[in-house]
Design an enzyme around this catalytic site. Structure first.
Site, PDB file in Angstrom:
ATOM      1  N   LYS A  91       0.320 -24.193   0.075  1.00 27.19           N
ATOM      2  CA  LYS A  91       0.099 -24.213  -1.371  1.00 27.19           C
ATOM      3  C   LYS A  91       0.307 -25.605  -1.951  1.00 27.19           C
ATOM      4  O   LYS A  91       0.877 -26.498  -1.327  1.00 27.19           O
ATOM      5  CB  LYS A  91       0.988 -23.171  -2.051  1.00 27.19           C
ATOM      6  CG  LYS A  91       0.470 -21.751  -1.805  1.00 27.19           C
ATOM      7  CD  LYS A  91       1.191 -20.702  -2.607  1.00 27.19           C
ATOM      8  CE  LYS A  91       0.516 -19.336  -2.420  1.00 27.19           C
ATOM      9  NZ  LYS A  91       1.238 -18.253  -3.122  1.00 27.19           N
ATOM     10  N   ARG A 109       4.049 -14.820   4.539  1.00 28.39           N
ATOM     11  CA  ARG A 109       2.594 -14.640   4.469  1.00 28.39           C
ATOM     12  C   ARG A 109       1.952 -16.000   4.732  1.00 28.39           C
ATOM     13  O   ARG A 109       2.151 -16.943   3.963  1.00 28.39           O
ATOM     14  CB  ARG A 109       2.196 -14.097   3.096  1.00 28.39           C
ATOM     15  CG  ARG A 109       0.715 -13.814   2.917  1.00 28.39           C
ATOM     16  CD  ARG A 109       0.466 -13.218   1.534  1.00 28.39           C
ATOM     17  NE  ARG A 109      -0.944 -12.916   1.316  1.00 28.39           N
ATOM     18  CZ  ARG A 109      -1.842 -13.767   0.828  1.00 28.39           C
ATOM     19  NH1 ARG A 109      -1.459 -15.003   0.509  1.00 28.39           N
ATOM     20  NH2 ARG A 109      -3.095 -13.406   0.669  1.00 28.39           N
TER      21      ARG A 109
END
Length: 395
Positions: free
Chosen positions: A338, A373
């Site tokens: 991210k 995840r």
């Protein structure tokens, strides 16, 4: 003869080196395990009582500097003491049916002495255990997810999932709508066309738990009928009022994630006074919503890294990830590649954020994360396995 003195971080692990009677270990654990609790928004009169009772038990508690003069109405309270001292605190407060002290005692008891969810029964009857951290592999059947390598064409789906399964994935998370910052919503029909055939294909070919990444009730329902057993809802059941009905009917695992706003607008000047406090209150309320329909034992919580958070917020969440364990639900962290990782690492693009991701995985697993995840299964599996081996060393 000279002596050697070392400072240890977990005294309980060293009892065997002392050679104590095994029967005495629970006694030492009660006396030797030091804990601190942060209790939010306590009426100042109650906070003063908590401090007094912790001191009487042999521990201590920090309160606002103006608590004693009651120049503030409420304060956070930070307790400091052993498990035994906190047990004494709970016993004393439980008998005080005023100033909400018995309610605080109940919450302390729940946080410290109640066991959290250690496994979730899925619709198939399969039990998903959290005795070790699990790896959730990301499969985006989308054309616009922020990390291009995570986008999977239909003819490459089986190869992609096969590789993840071979590398040790525990859960395959299939999503048909990008929720990257600024993304536009896709139609129900389009998301169904992307997701349901993908779920069917994966379940037909692999014995693996499948999660569906959606906030739309109809997509969740059709994906479950196709074999999905977890609903990963970035809205924590807020965007589609019918989602609750689907969950009641099919009883899947449920991921509740925190997000400020919605994907299109969530990064437009988000602000938090205390980001962890706000997320904890949010998740507590959403857990209660699911508990009301009898599915509280199927909840997984996700603080929502990158969803309406600034760089400092994301780092603060990760630093304090262990605090989410106080809600007694499995904690999922989705930080893979991210943008905050890129920001820390001199604005590297998603393709160069693997090592940063692995650092976050290691830190979160060391501090209690139950599911990570990720885009890169093999590398994250290696990190988790090494951490687990280190944890078990000497046992």
């Amino acid at each position: 003869m000279s002596f050697l003195v070392t400072r240890v971080t977990n005294p309980i692990e060293h009892l065997s080196r002392v050679g104590v009677d095994p029967a005495s270990i629970p006694i030492f654990q009660n006396k030797g395990e030091f804990v601190s609790l942060l209790i939010y928004d306590v009426p100042v009169i109650s906070a003063n009582v908590i401090k007094q009772e912790m001191l009487a038990a042999g521990g201590d508690a920090a309160v606002h500097k103006h608590s004693i003069t009651q120049k503030v109405e409420s304060t956070n309270v930070l307790t400091m003491g052993t498990l035994a001292q906190h047990r004494k605190l709970v016993e004393k407060l439980s008998m005080m049916h005023y100033w909400k002290l018995d309610e605080i005692a109940r919450d302390i008891k729940y946080c410290l002495f109640e066991e959290g969810t250690r496994q979730i029964e899925l619709p198939s009857g399969r039990k998903m255990s959290f005795e070790r951290p699990l790896i959730m592999g990301i499969v985006n059947v989308t054309p616009d997810s922020f990390y291009a390598a995570s986008r999977v064409e239909k003819d490459k789906l089986l190869d992609s999932v096969a590789r993840m399964v071979e590398e040790g994935v525990d859960i395959i998370d299939i999503g048909g709508e990008s929720t990257r910052p600024g993304s536009e919503r896709v139609s129900l029909e389009e998301e169904l066309n992307r997701v349901v055939p993908a779920v069917e294909l994966v379940k037909k070919n692999f014995d693996v738990i499948v999660s569906v990444d959606t906030y739309k009730a109809k997509v969740a329902e059709e994906a479950i009928r196709a074999g999905a057993e977890i609903v990963n809802d970035v809205s924590a059941l807020r965007f589609d009022p019918m989602m609750i009905e689907v969950l009641k009917q099919y009883k899947p695992g449920i991921v509740l994630m925190h997000m400020k706003g919605e994907p299109k607008t969530m990064q437009e000047n988000p602000y938090y006074g205390d980001v962890v406090r706000e997320i904890l209150y949010f998740l507590k309320e959403r857990i209660e919503k699911v508990r009301e329909i009898g599915l509280g034992d199927r909840v997984i919580i996700d603080p929502g890294i990158g969803f309406g958070k600034r760089l400092m917020d994301n780092l603060e969440i990760i630093k304090r990830i262990s605090e989410f364990k106080s809600l007694k639900k499995p904690v999922l962290v989705g930080a893979s590649r991210k943008s905050f990782i890129g920001q820390v690492l001199d604005n590297v693009p998603p393709e160069e954020r693997l090592y940063g991701t692995l650092a976050v995985t290691a830190y979160c697993v060391l501090n209690g994360a139950d599911i990570v995840r990720v885009h890169d299964v093999k590398e994250n599996v290696h990190v988790v396995r090494l951490i687990e081996a280190i944890r078990r060393a000497g046992q």
